[in-house]
Design a protein around this motif. Sequence first.
Motif, PDB file in Angstrom:
ATOM      1  N   TYR A 113       0.841  -1.191   0.000  1.00 49.79           N
ATOM      2  CA  TYR A 113       0.000   0.000   0.000  1.00 49.79           C
ATOM      3  C   TYR A 113       0.879   1.246   0.000  1.00 49.79           C
ATOM      4  O   TYR A 113       1.908   1.283   0.678  1.00 49.79           O
ATOM      5  N   VAL A 118       1.391   2.213  -7.715  1.00 52.07           N
ATOM      6  CA  VAL A 118       1.077   1.944  -9.117  1.00 52.07           C
ATOM      7  C   VAL A 118       1.489   3.121  -9.999  1.00 52.07           C
ATOM      8  O   VAL A 118       1.953   2.930 -11.122  1.00 52.07           O
ATOM      9  N   GLU A 413      -6.426   2.014  -9.790  1.00 49.42           N
ATOM     10  CA  GLU A 413      -5.605   2.378  -8.642  1.00 49.42           C
ATOM     11  C   GLU A 413      -4.916   3.734  -8.823  1.00 49.42           C
ATOM     12  O   GLU A 413      -4.437   4.319  -7.848  1.00 49.42           O
ATOM     13  N   ASP A 418      -5.936   4.364  -0.822  1.00 48.39           N
ATOM     14  CA  ASP A 418      -5.494   2.976  -0.639  1.00 48.39           C
ATOM     15  C   ASP A 418      -4.866   2.401  -1.901  1.00 48.39           C
ATOM     16  O   ASP A 418      -5.016   1.208  -2.206  1.00 48.39           O
ATOM     17  N   GLU A 419      -4.166   3.227  -2.660  1.00 52.68           N
ATOM     18  CA  GLU A 419      -3.443   2.753  -3.846  1.00 52.68           C
ATOM     19  C   GLU A 419      -2.578   1.559  -3.446  1.00 52.68           C
ATOM     20  O   GLU A 419      -1.848   1.616  -2.460  1.00 52.68           O
ATOM     21  N   ARG A 420      -2.655   0.489  -4.234  1.00 53.76           N
ATOM     22  CA  ARG A 420      -1.997  -0.748  -3.804  1.00 53.76           C
ATOM     23  C   ARG A 420      -1.710  -1.646  -4.997  1.00 53.76           C
ATOM     24  O   ARG A 420      -2.308  -1.490  -6.067  1.00 53.76           O
ATOM     25  N   ILE A 421      -0.822  -2.632  -4.755  1.00 53.05           N
ATOM     26  CA  ILE A 421      -0.469  -3.604  -5.785  1.00 53.05           C
ATOM     27  C   ILE A 421       0.040  -4.861  -5.093  1.00 53.05           C
ATOM     28  O   ILE A 421       0.739  -4.779  -4.083  1.00 53.05           O
TER      29      ILE A 421
END
Length: 440
Positions: A113, A118, A413, A418-421
Amino acid sequence: MPDPTPSALEIEALELIRALIRIESVNTGKADTIGDGETQAALFVQEKLTEVGYETVLEEPRPGRASLVARLPGRDPDAGALVVHAHLDVVPVAEEDWTYPPFGAEIHDGILYGRGAVDMKNYAGTILAIARAFKRDGVIPRRDLIFAFFADEEAGGVWGANWLVNHRPELFAGATEAISEVGGFSIPLGDDRRAYLVATAEKGVTSATVTARGHAAHGSRPTIDNAVVRLSRAVAQIGDHDFPVVHTPALGRFLEVYTQETGAVFRDAALEEDLEALGFAGSLIAATTRTTVSPTVLTAGSKTNVIPAEASARLDIRTLPGQDGTFRDVIESVAGDDITVKWDHWIEAIDAPIDAPLIDVLQDAISTEDSDGLVVPYLLPASTDNKHLARLGIRGYGFVPLRVPADFDVFGEFHAADERIPVDSLHFSTRVTARILRDA
């Protein structure tokens, strides 16, 4: 199947990605609210590259707005150089909307997170790790690799890629192609197969202000030339207008591939509806089928009992390649004769060949990790720093390889809370990117 144990390169890439996320290089787009985060990030990259023997060029045209460039010579002097670039700035965050600290780079249940996970410190950390590994291990790629880490992409690249193209074009001498965001992520292709989108084109972008004028009056006495009413009518007409569907090379190839692979039928008269069957990927492709205009900002009076003499609206306009000569006349006509339109600077659409040898390199690299994966061109409805490099004759492609679960919307994203990968997607990205840069 690849070894599930991360390699030393994959581990280093993840560490560098997390370190970059922890540098708060937020780009608000307003000079008085931007700190020195971008320069801190560029200095971090410079330190890591210098450590393994690179000569670097760091340019800081405004305090805090630094970019960095380094070159790794290839073995084929006749091959055009490849610019491999990422931007070091990120968009602002509203921390209260985040489950985990946006600059904490925390990993929970195998998911990383953080702002930039991203867009696009994931790729910045990945190419930094690969650049270091190539130098340490004596890897000589086929062609020169120009590693570029830009400032200010999130506000149009004025002090980043655009500035370097204008003031230091020699840094990109001999370059013929570039690779960066937005593409490479997987989307469902059917039967548990995946397509990996490569952005071979990008829409042009501009904005405009439409204004209606009347005469000011007391709110108790309605007027026939109420600027708010006239503006509202014009904005509704503009928002409802559909430009025609255009089969650009990228869209044509995308539809061809999905028809062949899935049996889907795509009709021009109902293309958006047909694309909906593809799920979240369909909405992304739908935005690429035509020139679009989105009213985004309305400005009028400030007091309820005063009819204002003027009302205006801002338009966000994204144009297809080849539509530069028509879209302004159409919008002005749709707005109406009593509405004025003031145009802002226009950045042209870019369009690279969909059958370039680089596409084959991307496919070979994907096939090594995902034997059924298929690289598919598409047209990016947004913009990247590839547009600035295009002014130097450099053909840009968007391909940051990420294999993700079928229901994971990578494009969704971008700029999100809560940008996440998934971490294993980042390991995949490192392996595939290393192959691309070695063989391109």
